[in-house]
Enzyme design. Structure first.
Site, PDB file in Angstrom:
ATOM      1  NE  ARG A  71     -11.979   2.313  25.382  1.00 31.91           N
ATOM      2  CZ  ARG A  71     -11.968   3.274  24.464  1.00 31.91           C
ATOM      3  NH1 ARG A  71     -11.858   2.971  23.189  1.00 31.91           N
ATOM      4  NH2 ARG A  71     -12.064   4.537  24.816  1.00 31.91           N
ATOM      5  CE  LYS A 104     -15.992   3.207  22.239  1.00 36.19           C
ATOM      6  NZ  LYS A 104     -15.025   2.969  21.152  1.00 36.19           N
ATOM      7  N   GLY A 149     -17.095  11.018  25.982  1.00 40.67           N
ATOM      8  CA  GLY A 149     -18.547  11.120  25.799  1.00 40.67           C
ATOM      9  C   GLY A 149     -19.275   9.815  26.050  1.00 40.67           C
ATOM     10  NE  ARG A 150     -18.963   5.641  21.501  1.00 40.28           N
ATOM     11  CZ  ARG A 150     -19.311   4.929  20.448  1.00 40.28           C
ATOM     12  NH1 ARG A 150     -20.414   4.211  20.481  1.00 40.28           N
ATOM     13  NH2 ARG A 150     -18.570   4.912  19.363  1.00 40.28           N
ATOM     14  CG  ASP A 205     -27.128   7.119  23.652  1.00 42.00           C
ATOM     15  OD1 ASP A 205     -25.912   6.847  23.583  1.00 42.00           O
ATOM     16  OD2 ASP A 205     -27.993   6.513  22.992  1.00 42.00           O
ATOM     17  N   GLY A 206     -24.193   8.370  25.356  1.00 43.53           N
ATOM     18  CA  GLY A 206     -23.144   7.735  26.160  1.00 43.53           C
ATOM     19  C   GLY A 206     -23.157   6.221  26.154  1.00 43.53           C
ATOM     20  CG  ASP A 244     -10.673  13.275  19.601  1.00 40.04           C
ATOM     21  OD1 ASP A 244     -10.383  13.776  18.500  1.00 40.04           O
ATOM     22  OD2 ASP A 244     -11.670  12.553  19.773  1.00 40.04           O
ATOM     23  CG  ASN A 245     -10.163   9.137  18.185  1.00 39.07           C
ATOM     24  OD1 ASN A 245     -10.678   9.339  19.274  1.00 39.07           O
ATOM     25  ND2 ASN A 245     -10.862   9.098  17.077  1.00 39.07           N
TER      26      ASN A 245
END
Length: 521
Positions: free
Chosen positions: A192, A122, A102-103, A134-135, A269-270
């Site tokens: 990253r 990121k 998403g971001r 908003d990303g 998801d992490n």
């Protein structure tokens, strides 16, 4: 600036056929092509020379216009086509369906000296997976990610790395405490670096949709490029992959517990399939040793992701990955055997790690009792974990229980809390510890040296990061540079930085950003 690029992920896996950048469900695709939003006035705050070096970039490259433009998202590097990953996940134990980057926007894969790395921005703008967000990212959270990823690496904890920290020049609206008081903050972008950003949730997405064709494609790709030493036929290959992910995840959690790190958001998801720490949101280090502590305001009520529960959550998450891989294996028994071994293996590795923290090289069965009684004592009154274990190495074989206790008493936040019963318990424990270290063959100085290899002197305490953020917000990055350099040698004495070997100050106990953080942090 010259990068040796390759694009295996986008070349070999299915792309989202639509390039419309609006939040939506993306079917039968591993990623969506998306271009970073151009920042209005990007500037470089800090870069890791070591990370640049293993990407084949020099100090000169870091200061170049090409570096600034590429890693702020201002321009797309020639021969690349940025993309956002599609994945699903369980968040706080509940199925959340499609999530995705998403971001985060993946720029490309880079090859240098036979190693492959994926570079990801990121905070570089919205993607089809941004949902209602908003990303973008703010300076506050970006400093925390940049510093922490590198600090974790130097602590010896498997982690994503951080190449650079940039200001975008734009303002971003954020509600820090989710209490209806949003305010504008400086926008920032972190680059990253990891072998890949494939997650447990990447497999969960296809399994949940019964899209077994793409599930198999993704599993085969992952093994081919990231676990190429795994040979064998399909079922055998997938089991070997799951076994390895289980083992590396276990190793990572042992390291977290060793240094007192709490991730804060262990959603599936992490969780990286590489067994590396990923997604630094509301993380924290234990100040006082409290197994029930979590840094995440969202988790305040149930404390699902508290320090003491991290091994259980890792196992729970591995169960979800096993469920996702099941369609490729069609047999629950071998998956269950791997999962059943996790708790036993973890206990064994945890015991070994704690023995090392206590300077016990000769391993004895009764050490487990000594360790359990210690962790119970550490919880009775506020005791700084980092200072306690670091000072424990100064205890000598000839010391009485009282002398030994006095060696570590600086670790207590308030000595007045130590009533007669607790003091007696501590003296009893040190009597047992004294007997135990006298059974060791190492000299006091050699044992101290061994203990100081595993018990850091300096960790990135939340209040330190907050001081750094406060200064950076005013355009002063000197503390950021100081902390970054200090955290590169967390096991060294560094006498000129002794002020950072200290308990959390009282002002930071309940301050926002120092004790609890939200998911947007």
């Amino acid at each position: 600036m010259k990068l040796h690029i390759q694009n295996n992920f986008t070349a070999e896996l299915p792309a989202d056929p639509s390039e419309i950048n609006t939040p939506r469900q993306v079917e039968q695709a591993c990623f969506s092509y998306v271009v970073p939003k151009q920042p209005s006035n990007p500037s470089l705050i800090h870069a890791s020379v070591e990370v640049a070096d293993f990407l084949g970039l020099s100090q000169e490259d870091i200061l170049s216009e090409g570096f600034l433009n590429t890693f702020s998202g201002n321009t797309v590097y020639p021969g690349t086509k940025p993309y956002a990953l599609s994945y699903a996940g369980h968040q706080f134990g509940n199925w959340a369906g499609q999530l995705g980057d998403g971001r985060a926007i993946n720029l490309t894969e880079v090859v240098h000296e036979n190693n492959t790395y994926t570079l990801q921005l990121k905070g570089a703008g919205p993607t089809p997976y941004s949902r209602t967000a908003d990303g973008f990212a703010v300076l506050r959270s970006s400093i925390r990610e940049h510093l922490c990823a590198e600090a974790m690496h130097y602590l010896g904890v498997p982690t994503t790395r951080s190449l650079s920290l940039m200001l975008s020049g734009d303002q971003v609206l954020r509600d820090v405490l989710y209490n209806g008081n949003p305010a504008y903050e400086k926008g920032a972008i972190v680059c990253r670096v990891a072998p890949s950003f494939i997650r447990f949730g990447s497999f969960e997405l296809f399994a949940s949709r019964e899209d077994h064709v793409n599930l198999k494609l993704l599993a085969d790709f992952t093994i081919k490029h990231h676990f190429s030493h795994i040979k064998g036929e399909d079922v055998e290959k997938y089991l070997a992959f799951f076994q390895e992910v289980t083992q590396t995840t276990l190793n990572m959690i042992v390291h977290w517990q060793r240094v007192g790190f709490v991730h804060g958001v262990m959603n599936t998801d992490n969780m990286s399939i590489h067994g590396i720490t990923i997604d630094y949101g509301p993380y924290g280090w234990l100040e006082d040793y409290n197994s029930s502590w979590t840094p995440n305001t969202t988790d305040r009520q149930h404390k699902r992701y508290r320090f003491g529960n991290q091994p259980e959550i890792a196992l729970w998450n591995l169960y979800q990955l096993a469920n996702a891989l099941y369609p490729l294996i069609q047999d629950a028994k071998p998956l269950e055997a791997i999962l059943d071994a996790f708790s036993t293996d973890f206990e064994k590795e945890y015991l070994n790690m704690m023995q090392n923290k206590l300077g016990l090289q000769i391993k004895k069965e009764e050490d487990a009792v000594l360790i359990q009684s210690l962790t119970a004592l550490l919880e009775k009154v506020e005791t700084d974990m980092t200072i306690f274990f670091r000072n424990l190495s100064n205890v000598a074989k000839a010391d009485t229980a009282i002398t030994a206790f006095n060696t570590i008493k600086d670790a207590f936040y308030n000595e007045k809390d130590l009533n007669e019963t607790i003091l007696k318990d501590w003296h009893n424990w040190f009597e047992k510890y004294s007997i135990r270290i006298n059974e060791e063959t190492l000299s006091d100085s050699a044992r101290k040296e061994q203990m100081n290899f595993v018990n850091p002197k300096y960790v990135l305490r939340n209040y330190m990061a907050q001081l750094c953020i406060d200064d950076a917000d005013k355009g002063d990055y000197s503390l950021l540079n100081e902390l970054f350099e200090m955290l590169k040698n967390p096991y060294d004495e560094q006498p000129n930085l002794q002020k950072w070997f200290a308990k959390r100050p009282d002002w930071a106990r309940d301050k926002v950003g120092c004790s609890m953080l939200s998911c947007s942090s």
